[in-house]
Design a protein around this motif. Structure first.
Motif, short mmCIF file in Angstrom:
data_model
loop_
_atom_site.label_atom_id
_atom_site.label_comp_id
_atom_site.label_asym_id
_atom_site.label_seq_id
_atom_site.Cartn_x
_atom_site.Cartn_y
_atom_site.Cartn_z
N ASP A 85 -5.41 -1.56 -5.13
CA ASP A 85 -4.82 -2.28 -4.00
C ASP A 85 -5.66 -3.51 -3.67
O ASP A 85 -6.84 -3.57 -4.06
CB ASP A 85 -4.77 -1.33 -2.78
CG ASP A 85 -3.69 -1.74 -1.78
OD1 ASP A 85 -3.01 -2.77 -2.00
OD2 ASP A 85 -3.51 -1.01 -0.78
N GLU A 86 -5.07 -4.48 -3.01
CA GLU A 86 -5.78 -5.70 -2.60
C GLU A 86 -6.40 -6.40 -3.81
O GLU A 86 -7.51 -6.92 -3.73
CB GLU A 86 -6.89 -5.39 -1.58
CG GLU A 86 -6.44 -4.59 -0.37
CD GLU A 86 -5.68 -5.45 0.66
OE1 GLU A 86 -5.62 -6.68 0.49
OE2 GLU A 86 -5.12 -4.86 1.60
N THR B 278 0.84 -1.20 0.00
CA THR B 278 0.00 0.00 0.00
C THR B 278 0.87 1.25 0.00
O THR B 278 0.59 2.22 -0.71
CB THR B 278 -0.94 -0.01 1.23
OG1 THR B 278 -1.72 -1.21 1.18
CG2 THR B 278 -1.86 1.19 1.23
#
Ligand SMILES: Nc1ncnc2c1ncn2[C@@H]1O[C@H](COP(=O)(O)OP(=O)(O)O)[C@@H](O)[C@H]1O
Ligand SMILES: [Mg+2]
Length: 388
Positions: free
Chosen positions: A153-154, A57
């Protein structure tokens, strides 16, 4: 005499920018080169993978900062449900034609719609719509000689329909040589989840960047500088202890720094300071700070990591934790009461997830610092909750 209050410079919180971003020069260079080299450069389409707490992140945030410095626009998203729709919402101000031109979504057999909100877009329309919205955004940005960075992200948690919509749009934009960069970040399981998917071949072609541990010398230098800048000296044995305890794991770097800084500063505040000789980290401060950091690591990293694993994954790990060093895969199988082939399925899964690593000669070892210790301390509880 008034005492100046200092604030702790370390940031042991997921997603928070550290005081010093250590050991990431290569990936940052790749990204900057991508921006400089123009459309089609490899650094403009990346997938960044690594274990929890390794700094994914944070690197996306850093990329965003770099892009903004070049007057690029940045959209940062997290791949939970409704990703494509959210992306679309952020690309098109509420009053544009997008809402008008959209037909209400009828549920398409076998696919369903992407969003339950008002501007429903069926998963079949979405790729086109997203592509159009991105194109329009780029039209206006490119007029100002700027580009668009989208970070996701993720990415391991994305819905397939969302990924397909994004993939389709991205592929067209890249082919059309638009000034765009897409960076996906996620857990290493992204590889098994998306990279075998026919439609998502573009992700396989994205430049792969694996984030790993930071060299201990870099950790030492960063500790020295960060403590120094906040008015505390750390050197000698205390510095060695601190750096070694991190094992180069970014989240642990912040935890160790934070807790040593805190212990030292508090002790200093409580001491009689008639002879003000500056604040120095003692070995005792270092030892106590490391112990506190370790306590936190369990809650922040080991607990969530284990929660994401299957009961048999955990059984495999518990069998490994009986050893003090690398474990033999056949001994682990024996402890599990299973044959080697069966145990190897879990060995492979855990290696893919970067929880353990291949240690050569039929051996495996833990890839996450202090996981062995955590498993031993919590074995009874983990066994109980896996049995359910
Ligand atoms: N390169 C780095 N140097 C120092 N600290 C870092 C670095 N990368 C991440 N951190 C710290 O590690 C922690 C976890 O970072 P984060 O980006 O949330 O990891 P991830 O997204 O991979 O789980 C944060 O406290 C962050 O400040
Ligand atoms: Mg993260």
């Amino acid at each position: 005499m008034t005492r100046q209050r200092h604030s702790n410079p370390f940031k042991p919180t997921a997603g928070r920018m550290p005081p010093l971003l250590i050991g990431r020069d290569n990936i940052i260079n790749d990204f900057e080169e991508g921006l400089d080299d123009g459309p089609g450069a490899p650094g403009r389409l990346m997938r960044v993978t690594g274990a929890r707490g390794v700094g994914k992140t944070v690197i996306l945030t850093e990329f965003g900062r770099i892009a903004k410095n070049r007057k690029w626009e940045v959209i940062d998203e997290t791949a939970s449900n409704g990703l494509a729709q959210r992306l679309l919402d952020r690309l098109s101000p509420s009053n544009t034609a997008f809402n008008v031109s959209l037909k209400p979504s009828l549920s398409v057999t076998g696919m369903g719609s992407l969003n339950l909100g008002e501007a429903n877009i069926s998963s079949q329309q979405m790729p086109l719509t997203l592509r159009e919205a991105l194109s329009r955004k780029l039209d206006s940005l490119e007029r100002k000689h700027a580009g668009l960075l989208v970070t996701i992200d993720e990415a391991q948690a994305a819905e397939r329909a969302d990924m397909v919509a994004i993939a389709t749009a991205v592929q067209h934009l890249i082919r059309e040589e638009r000034d765009v960069a897409f960076i996906f970040a996620g857990l290493p399981t992204i590889a098994s989840k998306w990279l075998n998917d026919e439609v998502l071949t573009f992700l396989r072609r994205a430049q792969a960047e694996q984030l790993g541990d930071i060299p201990l010398q870099d950790v030492k230098d960063a500790f020295e500088d960060t403590f120094h800048d906040s008015g505390i000296t750390i050197d000698g044995e205390a510095l060695d202890m601190a750096a070694d305890a991190t094992e180069g794991y970014p989240f642990m770097i912040q935890l160790v720094g934070y807790h040593i800084w805190r212990i030292t500063y508090r002790r200093h505040q409580n001491e009689d300071r008639t002879s003000d000789s500056g604040i120095i980290v003692s070995e005792k401060d270092a030892a106590q700070g490391i112990a506190n950091a370790l306590n936190r690591l369990g809650d922040a990293v080991h607990g969530p990591e284990l929660d994401g694993l299957s009961p048999i994954d955990k059984t495999y790990l518990l069998a490994m934790a009986q050893d003090n060093g690398p474990s033999s895969t056949s001994v682990v199988a024996e402890r599990m009461g299973k044959d080697v082939n069966y145990a190897n399925i879990y060995r492979t899964r855990l290696i893919d997830a970067q929880v353990i690593r291949d240690a050569g000669y039929g051996k495996v070892d833990f890839a996450i610092p202090y996981l062995r210790q955590y498993l031993r301390e919590h074995a009874a509880y983990i066994r109980m909750s896996s049995a359910r």
